[in-house]
Enzyme design. Structure first.
Site, mmCIF file in Angstrom:
data_model
loop_
_atom_site.group_PDB
_atom_site.id
_atom_site.type_symbol
_atom_site.label_atom_id
_atom_site.label_comp_id
_atom_site.label_asym_id
_atom_site.label_seq_id
_atom_site.Cartn_x
_atom_site.Cartn_y
_atom_site.Cartn_z
ATOM 1 N N GLU A 172 -2.968 -10.989 -5.832
ATOM 2 C CA GLU A 172 -2.282 -9.731 -5.518
ATOM 3 C C GLU A 172 -3.188 -8.727 -4.790
ATOM 4 O O GLU A 172 -2.777 -8.092 -3.826
ATOM 5 C CB GLU A 172 -1.825 -9.140 -6.861
ATOM 6 N N ASP A 173 -4.404 -8.591 -5.257
ATOM 7 C CA ASP A 173 -5.270 -7.514 -4.749
ATOM 8 C C ASP A 173 -6.318 -7.967 -3.743
ATOM 9 O O ASP A 173 -6.861 -7.146 -3.013
ATOM 10 C CB ASP A 173 -6.014 -6.840 -5.917
#
Ligand code: ZN
Length: 182
Positions: free
Chosen positions: A61-62
């Protein structure tokens, strides 16, 4: 143990330029380490693949890591759990938050465990390291949303569910008291 430390090393490098949102500006890696610690404290027999996935839960996600990369470095089980708990960053924030509520009942038990511990850590931060610029409305809104995500995940761990409830209660008491004093 080797696999677990490998996941800490992988995540620490992936998150090296990220900080938590609180005033302490803690290194981001403190968060996934806390999430895996919470799991092993409440569910000591948890399989190491799940603990690795907890350490790695934000790297897709990051940090732009891919499922295949995680599968190659670790294994398919770890990669699949991380993918399950990854938001699609292409979606707007509100949609991502709605998706977490929608998808929670359909997660695997392993992903539910990571999701639950993640929310314990994040709601806990609303007491210890409140995101900079957040007002009480946002904080209480976050707790409310986290409760909805956690609801279908509770069955996987009574210990983590109890911790979540205690922390949510403390956050509400603290911030509502603040409101009463204003
Ligand atoms: Zn997280």
């Amino acid at each position: 143990m080797q696999l677990l430390l490998k996941s800490v090393d992988f995540a620490a490098r992936a998150h090296r330029d990220q900080r938590r949102k609180g005033p302490a500006q803690e290194p981001y890696i403190n968060h996934p380490i806390e999430v895996s610690r919470l799991i092993v404290e409440c569910e000591p027999d948890t399989h190491v693949d799940i603990l690795c996935a907890a350490i790695l839960h934000d790297v897709i996600e990051d940090c732009g890591a891919t499922r295949d990369e995680i599968a190659a470095c670790f294994n398919d089980a770890v990669a699949d759990i991380v993918l399950e708990v990854s938001d699609d960053k292409a979606l707007p924030r509100d949609e991502r938050k709605a998706m977490q509520i929608e998808t929670a009942p359909h997660l695997s038990d392993a992903a539910k465990l990571v999701r639950l511990a993640d929310k314990v850590a994040n709601v806990g931060a609303m007491l210890t390291d409140i995101p900079v610029g957040w007002d009480e409305r946002q904080i209480l809104g976050y707790v409310h949303w986290a409760e909805a995500v956690v609801a279908p995940c509770r069955a996987v761990s009574n210990g983590l569910s109890d911790r979540f409830d205690a922390i949510a209660r403390d956050v509400r008491a603290f911030h509502q008291q603040e409101k009463a004093e204003v």
